[in-house]
Design a protein around this motif. Sequence first.
Motif, PDB file in Angstrom:
ATOM      1  N   ILE D  18       0.392  24.889 -61.509  1.00 57.33           N
ATOM      2  CA  ILE D  18      -0.642  25.895 -61.756  1.00 57.33           C
ATOM      3  C   ILE D  18      -0.745  26.807 -60.547  1.00 57.33           C
ATOM      4  CG2 ILE D  18      -3.083  26.321 -62.166  1.00 57.33           C
ATOM      5  CD1 ILE D  18      -3.278  23.838 -63.651  1.00 57.33           C
ATOM      6  N   LYS D  19      -0.729  28.098 -60.813  1.00 65.11           N
ATOM      7  CA  LYS D  19      -0.798  29.030 -59.692  1.00 65.11           C
ATOM      8  C   LYS D  19      -2.240  29.198 -59.242  1.00 65.11           C
ATOM      9  CE  LYS D  19       3.398  31.691 -60.308  1.00 65.11           C
ATOM     10  NZ  LYS D  19       4.007  32.820 -61.032  1.00 65.11           N
ATOM     11  N   ASP D 216      -9.224  34.596 -59.759  1.00 63.46           N
ATOM     12  CA  ASP D 216      -8.103  33.829 -60.306  1.00 63.46           C
ATOM     13  C   ASP D 216      -6.836  33.969 -59.465  1.00 63.46           C
ATOM     14  OD1 ASP D 216      -9.508  32.744 -62.343  1.00 63.46           O
ATOM     15  OD2 ASP D 216      -9.038  34.353 -63.758  1.00 63.46           O
ATOM     16  N   GLY D 239     -15.873  39.108 -63.550  1.00 66.87           N
ATOM     17  CA  GLY D 239     -15.315  39.797 -64.706  1.00 66.87           C
ATOM     18  C   GLY D 239     -16.297  39.911 -65.841  1.00 66.87           C
ATOM     19  N   THR D 392     -11.204  23.264 -63.996  1.00 66.51           N
ATOM     20  CA  THR D 392     -10.244  22.173 -63.816  1.00 66.51           C
ATOM     21  C   THR D 392      -9.316  22.169 -65.015  1.00 66.51           C
ATOM     22  OG1 THR D 392      -9.957  19.779 -63.674  1.00 66.51           O
ATOM     23  CG2 THR D 392     -11.889  20.549 -64.841  1.00 66.51           C
TER      24      THR D 392
END
Lengths: 286, 330, 330, 510
Positions: D18-19, D216, D239, D392
């Motif tokens: 996951i980035k 993000d 956002g 998560t």
Amino acid sequence: ENKIGMMQHNQSDSFQQAMLKGAEEMADRLDYQFIDASSNDDPVKELEIIRNFAKRGVDLLVLGSTTQAAGVAGVELAHSLGMKVITMDSIQADSKAEGQVGGDDVAAGYYAAKHLAESIGGKGKVAINKFPDPIPPSEDRVKGFYKAFNEYPGIEVVAEAGPGYDTIKAMNWTAATIQANPDIKGFISIEDTSALGIVRGIENAKMDGKVHSVTVVESASIYKELQKGEVLTGVFAMHSYNYGALAVTLLDRLNHNRPVPFIVKTTGVLVTRDNVNKNLEYLNFD
Amino acid sequence: MNTSEKSLTQRNEKIQKNWTQKGLELISSSYLVKLSIACLVLVALLSFASPYFFTLTNFKDILLGTAVIGIISFGMTMVLISDGIDLSVGSVVAYSSVILCVSLNAGLGLPVALFLTVAGAITVGLFNGFFVSVLNINPFIITLGSMSLVRGIAYIIIGGQPKPFDSDIIRFIGSGSLLGIPIPIYALLLVLVVLSYVMKYTQFGRNVYAIGNNQETARLSGINVVKTRILVYCIMGLLAGIAGILLAAQTYAGIPAAGMGYELDALTAVILGGTCLKGGQGRLAGTLLGTLIVALVLNGQNMLGVPYFYQLVSKGIIIIFAMTVAMKRN
Amino acid sequence: MNTSEKSLTQRNEKIQKNWTQKGLELISSSYLVKLSIACLVLVALLSFASPYFFTLTNFKDILLGTAVIGIISFGMTMVLISDGIDLSVGSVVAYSSVILCVSLNAGLGLPVALFLTVAGAITVGLFNGFFVSVLNINPFIITLGSMSLVRGIAYIIIGGQPKPFDSDIIRFIGSGSLLGIPIPIYALLLVLVVLSYVMKYTQFGRNVYAIGNNQETARLSGINVVKTRILVYCIMGLLAGIAGILLAAQTYAGIPAAGMGYELDALTAVILGGTCLKGGQGRLAGTLLGTLIVALVLNGQNMLGVPYFYQLVSKGIIIIFAMTVAMKRN
Amino acid sequence: MNQSALRISNIVKSFNGIKALKGLTLNFNKGEIIGLVGSNGAGKSTLLNVIWGAYAPDSGELYIDGERIEKITPTKAQELGISIIFQHRRLMPYMTVAENIFIDNMPKKKGVIDYKKMRTDAKELLDVLNLDIDCNIKVERLSAEEKQLVEIVKAYSKQPKVLLMDEPTTALRQGDVERLFELMNTLKSQGSSVVFISHRLKEVMEICDRISIIRDGGNVSEGEKLDYSPDRIVEEMSGITATDFEHQRDVTDSSFSKASQEVLLSASSLSVDNCQDIEFALHKGEILGFAGLGGSGVENIFEALYGLKTHVDGDIKIDGVDVEIHSPIDAISYGLGFVSEDRQLNGEFLELSVKDNICIPKGQKKRLYSVINRKEETLASKGFIEKLNIKTDSEEQLIKNLSGGNQQKAIIAKWLHLQSKVILMCEPTAGIDVAAKSDVNKLIQQIALEGKGILYTSSYITELMHVSDRIIVVYQGRIIKVFSRAEYDHNKIYLAMNGINEQIGAKHEH
Ligand SMILES: Nc1ncnc2c1ncn2[C@@H]1O[C@H](COP(=O)(O)OP(=O)(O)OP(=O)(O)O)[C@@H](O)[C@H]1O
Ligand SMILES: Nc1ncnc2c1ncn2[C@@H]1O[C@H](COP(=O)(O)OP(=O)(O)OP(=O)(O)O)[C@@H](O)[C@H]1O
Ligand SMILES: [Mg+2]
Ligand SMILES: [Mg+2]
């Protein structure tokens, strides 16, 4: 072809190493294949080793069991796996083995103690070092010690302890015993590793010449102390090499369906400063 | 709020803090205090129980008998502080005595023999340190492995049997005295002093504590964790080697079966002394007390001639009792 | 950002998550995978090296020889997860075999003898648990104390020497088979299954993990830390008692000197299996693999007839090697 | 002077696929304070860790003083004049304050550590922040707040060219925050670049020259502070349009429930440690705020109620019945819950999953041998993950892999899940982003509406005023003043906390 397996509860001291050597050389001489293993004093591993021997084609077993009682299961297991069994070192009247080989530990203790008694002039305080736990060879040697000391009314046993199979611990025990009994005359030990510590303890207390010691079981270091002769005056050599050699001999007889005695006890020899050089060559290791 | 009021608050807080602080200091040092008291009580009890106990010679003997295991325990303290463990110490003791013996018997001369022995011991430390530190493998397992490995090597080198050797200097190291005090006691004290100094006054020593506190944080603080940990195991190896030399010097022999169980004996002394198995905390002074307590118990039992089985029982009870009175380390 | 975009992002994240999760699972299990591979490689090597190794009987024997130490190792896994340690296990094995033997020889009948044995073993656990949990004293020291204490009691009960006893049922437990599989193997597997279930699926099991993770958080979360920890040591006592019964059943004797060093053997298997000395982490499946690796090494050495000294060397090398390939736990 | 002190470009960092950072590009100029803003899990901490060399990035470049640094390590970062304060405190608990400050390079005389100099140096530094901490005590004995201050001193002591600070104010009180700001300004005037992360927008608006917003793991915007309004920041970091947060700005918002008259929990002549004669009543549906400076004793009161103190005198009644609370087990059985002040010390089970962390307290209601209902727990934790927007990838993720703010949300979830009658909350929103704070506070409000009671303490007066129905001010262990909602006044509360109370109606005179 027949194969001899030898299971020892321990292979980490001179006594056991000499047995191994005796068995190995005798097996070689009699043309048997020979394998060995140590259970490191674990009664469960002992059984596993016997099973493994069976898989590897052993049909003749020398069993140097952890303890007599645990040996019962070992002998039964070996029998159930089709082996013939000679036990080694510990001797037990109701053993189920075909035969047993061991030293005459009572006699060894007796002669060793007698020698100590003579070295200190037949009277005075003495201390006994034995194994911490009462395995039979140790207890038998101690029996022999008392048998001899009882012949000398002037001898008093002031301590009977097992500081452990460790030279430094034996040294500490000796120091404490001398402190608690400043007029002590002698120390006697059932084995060599502690005996070395006893000698050091006596020397550290500057009691060389005043306090003597004697031990059962020979080793290079012990003979060296004996040669110096200031503290150590006698060693009862067990020649445990013979246990192994004899055990293999008995197995050979069994293999040829010849009868064997139920109990065979070897004798050792008292080594003193006078005959130590001659006895050095019987140190069956190196 | 104006300034005067503010300073009042601060002053109030200060008074409170001074009290708290003193309390805290007492508590943090109190473990060693309690341990010392436990030690003294033991001495008193034994003096009472045996007339031969409270003598100078006996105390000398106790210290002499503690030299080998004491030196190992000091090293183990450092290893535990670094959040490591070294189970191979007993084997290294045996192995060092064997190297010394074999080198001397091969006629290599004392300096060479000593050099080989020390080098051999440090090599084991380096080996442990490499796996633990560079490869980051669990020290319990690695040193358990080397415990077996090194013992095996010791047996192989000397051929299974203990062997005697001859060297006047070594003999003097083992049995000689200076100013009435046996040489091994000097060695013990020297190691204690030097190591205490190193742990307290050098950056290395503080790094060891830091790593034991939190290895990751130490790394992020720019401490060379890998190098420091290797060094810790090397020093432990060196000390076990010195202990091995002392053992050989006291027995005049190379004994491949020596030192069995020393790892547990050392851990006992160290943890009894208040060093934590989780690293980051611990003091050599505590270890000294821990070592002494164990030695006193043994000496007392020997003096009183307690039978072996009851020695086991009483040793257990004394350990539990000593820890319970000195307790609350969590 | 409008709604459709938002849901798109969410969907994307979901896909990613599925992948990640799989990755995570693989990595977290990878230690066990690597350990299993190490195990298989060992089996392959030994099969190649010895014609006697790869047989059904031999595998049966390996498991049979592992029953006693395996059961202890499973218990030790739980103790380590709870951030404790129990060094008294070997002594409890001996002590239980002694109680069983003495009770039977006193003619008490099997059920009573078994009851006394189990009760005696649990009592030791309760003792350890009380000091560790209620008085909050270092478990290493407490169980080191009880290790000595219980061993002494075992010697005293039986009078020093091992003694044989007779009981057909006990004998059957030790040497009998069901469907061709020796009874001790059933016991081993039963303990594994039950304990795994307890650790994974019950509140108690999770509390043990939680306490090992952070005892203070556990307390604030309402976990009965004291009770849980006592229970952990009691279960360990019970399991050591069962191991002792199996030992007696296999040797037909009460042996006060048995089980020496089992604490270290068990710790080896447990830590090799990936359980952490710091608590909070660990799995019984890992311990099973750890136990098997140790057992395979031993069996292989026997099968190949490796001389004792070289056994020590090779055992050390194999332990270090296995750990290094399976490595990287923190 | 607009020289770049530190620049990163296109940094990518992923955890298990996951980035967390998706090609982030940022520039920090010399002599500037930069506010790094983003919601929980945006990647702020990850970024700082990458800059420090704690995490190796997957790709991307790092420039310091315009020079490309190939592979950064903590040691190198230090040499280059970077200093860092981590979100997760990184002090050595068993070492002294002084040792911690100089951990990597202790003052030496002839190669030997000079403890005397170390102490005086440490003291000097502590004085800069006006701190009254004994530098000889072990860090484990400090409060969360003091630990944070020591971290600040430690980072400052290096006189860094670049100072990276990850939520340094979360555990601080107002006065300390002001002193920290002075310190930041000093560094700035010396030409250093200071990176400041905080979820308190007020602080960001007050101290920063520039603001960088990330979301993000990617850039959103960057510019002069003057170009930003709080609304714009909130909008850009989450956002979502700012209207959702309106009440966040309006202190007198009265969307809160009217508490009933029924007393849920009451304490009378309670004394513990330095606190005496503590008396108050918590009503059903009430959120009762406690205010006090460090050391005032608020936490002692909370801990006493939760059974964490050994010597407690006085009466505690729950639902009108006298209760004795000796342990958290007792407390929970009487229907209490406790969000502790120090998440890292006693708030979480790091090696356990988010789900386990949320469900363990509730599980204690069952018997030890009862089987965990995994379905139920999964469902419950999924619910909380959604409700509190815990970032998560799954409820099975280990909690240590969550961002700081998200860990805190999970901890709140575990006490909400227990459905306690009364929840004691110490700094529950520490490190939680603006949007989530509003979510958390709404939830608290909602459970109060269900007829439960909340005892709430926060060092942030504004928040306290916003959340609670009444505020009790504790000064030196005594209740000095109780404010009803109508009487709320930031300054008056602040003065009362400092022991200044001109109004009649003070409980105890001095
Ligand atoms: N060690 C890790 N393993 C897996 N994922 C991680 C790890 N550390 C961080 N993450 C993930 O990376 C993302 C960014 O986390 P990070 O801690 O940088 O956020 P943050 O912006 O600092 O948030 P907060 O304001 O809550 O502190 C989060 O989704 C987090 O779950
Ligand atoms: N166990 C204790 N024994 C004696 N005094 C204590 C104890 N714990 C705290 N104190 C003292 O009581 C005072 C109040 O401490 P406490 O931690 O309760 O303050 P607090 O209001 O919670 O502060 P903060 O908001 O900074 O956490 C302090 O002066 C502290 O020194
Ligand atoms: Mg963060
Ligand atoms: Mg506080």
